[in-house]
Design a protein around this motif. Sequence first.
Motif, mmCIF file in Angstrom:
data_model
loop_
_atom_site.group_PDB
_atom_site.id
_atom_site.type_symbol
_atom_site.label_atom_id
_atom_site.label_comp_id
_atom_site.label_asym_id
_atom_site.label_seq_id
_atom_site.Cartn_x
_atom_site.Cartn_y
_atom_site.Cartn_z
ATOM 1 N N GLY A 2 1.768 5.594 6.665
ATOM 2 C CA GLY A 2 1.498 6.738 7.517
ATOM 3 C C GLY A 2 0.180 7.387 7.168
ATOM 4 N N SER A 3 -0.447 7.975 8.169
ATOM 5 C CA SER A 3 -1.714 8.657 7.925
ATOM 6 C C SER A 3 -1.818 9.847 8.870
ATOM 7 C CB SER A 3 -2.908 7.723 8.136
ATOM 8 O OG SER A 3 -2.935 7.231 9.464
ATOM 9 N N LEU A 4 -2.666 10.777 8.506
ATOM 10 C CA LEU A 4 -2.880 11.949 9.334
ATOM 11 C C LEU A 4 -3.948 11.680 10.387
ATOM 12 C CD1 LEU A 4 -2.858 14.822 6.685
ATOM 13 C CD2 LEU A 4 -1.060 14.273 8.331
ATOM 14 N N ARG A 5 -3.709 12.195 11.568
ATOM 15 C CA ARG A 5 -4.707 12.119 12.623
ATOM 16 C C ARG A 5 -5.733 13.225 12.439
ATOM 17 N NH1 ARG A 5 -1.089 13.353 17.137
ATOM 18 N NH2 ARG A 5 0.627 13.574 15.657
ATOM 19 N N ARG A 6 -6.697 13.313 13.315
ATOM 20 C CA ARG A 6 -7.713 14.363 13.231
ATOM 21 C C ARG A 6 -7.096 15.717 13.554
ATOM 22 N NH1 ARG A 6 -12.271 12.415 17.242
ATOM 23 N NH2 ARG A 6 -10.381 12.198 18.516
ATOM 24 N N MET A 58 -3.343 9.862 -3.886
ATOM 25 C CA MET A 58 -2.131 9.111 -4.221
ATOM 26 C C MET A 58 -1.864 7.930 -3.302
ATOM 27 S SD MET A 58 0.402 12.337 -5.076
ATOM 28 C CE MET A 58 1.701 11.243 -5.644
ATOM 29 N N GLY A 59 -2.603 7.849 -2.192
ATOM 30 C CA GLY A 59 -2.353 6.750 -1.265
ATOM 31 C C GLY A 59 -1.165 7.050 -0.363
ATOM 32 N N ASP A 60 -0.333 6.039 -0.150
ATOM 33 C CA ASP A 60 0.807 6.173 0.757
ATOM 34 C C ASP A 60 1.824 7.155 0.185
ATOM 35 O OD1 ASP A 60 2.740 5.858 2.634
ATOM 36 O OD2 ASP A 60 3.091 3.718 2.284
ATOM 37 N N LEU A 61 2.151 8.200 0.963
ATOM 38 C CA LEU A 61 3.100 9.215 0.507
ATOM 39 C C LEU A 61 4.518 8.971 1.016
ATOM 40 C CD1 LEU A 61 1.018 12.499 1.043
ATOM 41 C CD2 LEU A 61 1.096 11.023 -0.974
ATOM 42 N N ALA A 62 4.718 7.924 1.802
ATOM 43 C CA ALA A 62 6.029 7.673 2.403
ATOM 44 C C ALA A 62 7.111 7.581 1.334
ATOM 45 C CB ALA A 62 5.988 6.386 3.221
ATOM 46 N N GLY A 63 8.196 8.312 1.581
ATOM 47 C CA GLY A 63 9.330 8.301 0.666
ATOM 48 C C GLY A 63 9.260 9.334 -0.431
ATOM 49 N N LEU A 64 8.118 10.011 -0.563
ATOM 50 C CA LEU A 64 7.980 11.027 -1.604
ATOM 51 C C LEU A 64 8.532 12.375 -1.125
ATOM 52 C CD1 LEU A 64 4.393 10.256 -2.978
ATOM 53 C CD2 LEU A 64 6.597 9.455 -3.834
ATOM 54 N N THR A 65 8.819 13.259 -2.080
ATOM 55 C CA THR A 65 9.343 14.585 -1.776
ATOM 56 C C THR A 65 8.379 15.656 -2.262
ATOM 57 O OG1 THR A 65 11.639 13.820 -1.963
ATOM 58 C CG2 THR A 65 11.252 16.198 -2.155
ATOM 59 N N ARG A 80 5.964 19.655 9.615
ATOM 60 C CA ARG A 80 5.482 19.053 10.858
ATOM 61 C C ARG A 80 4.514 17.915 10.589
ATOM 62 N NH1 ARG A 80 5.695 22.612 15.426
ATOM 63 N NH2 ARG A 80 4.538 21.003 16.558
ATOM 64 N N LEU A 81 3.545 18.159 9.708
ATOM 65 C CA LEU A 81 2.558 17.126 9.385
ATOM 66 C C LEU A 81 3.155 16.034 8.503
ATOM 67 C CD1 LEU A 81 -0.488 19.453 8.653
ATOM 68 C CD2 LEU A 81 -0.251 17.924 10.615
ATOM 69 N N GLY A 82 4.042 16.433 7.597
ATOM 70 C CA GLY A 82 4.652 15.460 6.693
ATOM 71 C C GLY A 82 5.464 14.413 7.409
ATOM 72 N N ALA A 83 5.962 14.737 8.603
ATOM 73 C CA ALA A 83 6.734 13.759 9.370
ATOM 74 C C ALA A 83 5.898 12.526 9.686
ATOM 75 C CB ALA A 83 7.246 14.401 10.656
ATOM 76 N N ASP A 84 4.597 12.710 9.903
ATOM 77 C CA ASP A 84 3.705 11.573 10.177
ATOM 78 C C ASP A 84 3.503 10.700 8.951
ATOM 79 O OD1 ASP A 84 3.384 12.192 12.809
ATOM 80 O OD2 ASP A 84 1.244 12.627 12.698
ATOM 81 N N LEU A 85 3.762 11.265 7.776
ATOM 82 C CA LEU A 85 3.527 10.542 6.526
ATOM 83 C C LEU A 85 4.811 10.029 5.904
ATOM 84 C CD1 LEU A 85 0.969 13.046 4.956
ATOM 85 C CD2 LEU A 85 0.445 10.906 6.152
ATOM 86 N N GLY A 86 5.946 10.336 6.499
ATOM 87 C CA GLY A 86 7.222 9.937 5.919
ATOM 88 C C GLY A 86 7.574 10.716 4.673
ATOM 89 N N VAL A 87 7.135 11.971 4.621
ATOM 90 C CA VAL A 87 7.331 12.809 3.441
ATOM 91 C C VAL A 87 8.502 13.760 3.666
ATOM 92 C CG1 VAL A 87 6.299 14.622 2.011
ATOM 93 C CG2 VAL A 87 4.916 12.704 2.773
ATOM 94 N N ALA A 108 11.477 22.036 12.243
ATOM 95 C CA ALA A 108 10.357 21.174 11.854
ATOM 96 C C ALA A 108 10.774 20.062 10.902
ATOM 97 C CB ALA A 108 9.269 22.019 11.200
ATOM 98 N N GLY A 109 11.983 20.148 10.371
ATOM 99 C CA GLY A 109 12.459 19.121 9.443
ATOM 100 C C GLY A 109 12.366 19.510 7.985
ATOM 101 N N GLY A 110 11.973 20.755 7.709
ATOM 102 C CA GLY A 110 11.932 21.216 6.333
ATOM 103 C C GLY A 110 13.333 21.488 5.804
ATOM 104 N N GLU A 111 13.567 21.179 4.542
ATOM 105 C CA GLU A 111 14.865 21.430 3.914
ATOM 106 C C GLU A 111 14.786 22.743 3.141
ATOM 107 O OE1 GLU A 111 16.511 18.081 1.791
ATOM 108 O OE2 GLU A 111 15.373 16.678 3.042
ATOM 109 N N ILE A 112 15.621 23.694 3.517
ATOM 110 C CA ILE A 112 15.525 25.057 2.998
ATOM 111 C C ILE A 112 16.286 25.198 1.690
ATOM 112 C CG2 ILE A 112 16.151 27.463 3.462
ATOM 113 C CD1 ILE A 112 15.756 26.793 6.472
#
Length: 332
Positions: A2-6, A58-65, A80-87, A108-112
């Motif tokens: 995963g990567s961030l867009r502009r 760190m490179g690929d952040l997928a799967g990290l917390t 919101r942005l982390g969803a694109d990275l699998g974070v 947004a998918g954040g865990e409270i």
Amino acid sequence: MGSLRRTEEYGIGMTGLVPARSFCPEGRLFIKREDGNLGGSIKARTAYFILKDLCRRMGDLAGLTLIESTSGNLGIALARLGADLGVRVLCAVDPTVATEKLAMLAEAGGEIRMVHQAGGRDFRAARIAYVKKQAEETNCIWPNQYSNEVGMLAHEATTGPEIWAETNGLVDIVVVSVGTGGTICGIGSFLRSCGRDVLVVGVEPVGSIIFGGEPGPYLSSGAGLDGPSPLLQRHGSVIDLYAKVADDLAIAACREFAAKEPFGIGITGAASALVGRQLARLHPDKLVVAIAADGAENYRTIIDSLHVQPNIVRNAEFRLLPPAWEHGLGGV
């Protein structure tokens, strides 16, 4: 991977600068509206730069917390942005965070993670202590917005230049609510580099002791801390003056602003607008910019439910003082 867009693809940055003529008819007050960003706040800029930096290092952040202390806005943007990275994003909040923000965090998918006061700490200090402990004892990554240089860089590279361009280099005073200090230090640092003598004014809630004073309770609406953050200790010299605004005054200002202007601003933005209005009245020839970090809808329950005197802000005056940093600068 995963990567961030502009940034522009996410709707981050290039927000509007709008005159507040009805709220401040006696001077030249402009509001930098940050509610148009992804997630509805200025923290989208910070989140983007934090995640971009983590990807670079760190490179690929997928799967990290990731775990972070948040009053809502940064957590929303990170999720919101982390969803694109699998974070996976864990958000340490406290009971004074607005219910609207908690709902936005969950959406947004954040865990409270709700953190309560302990050991005499204020809510924000308790949140930071919790996050620090989790980062030390688990595999969570803590970006640490209170010390992370890229949080300041986000505003030195984007918000500051936007203000400069939108005012054609004629800004005289900029007023910013202060929490981590990343926004005010980034904007102030950029404006210092422009060669114009711009007055940089910080605003914190009464009860916060970033600039000293007596500690006390205050709302977790994005500003305030139990002392200057590491970012402020390193870069706070860009701040010329500060003021303290009580929560009830800020909430009354939210209501007044919404009644007089065609858009609403959040609690920290209203506090900055109040101080900005005072400065604009005192210096009607000066161009004053106040940063509104988010919109009123993020705090509708608080704004509508708390009882405040409707005319409380009419004659409100705020002491503007130079920072007397009790803990010094440049040592962290």
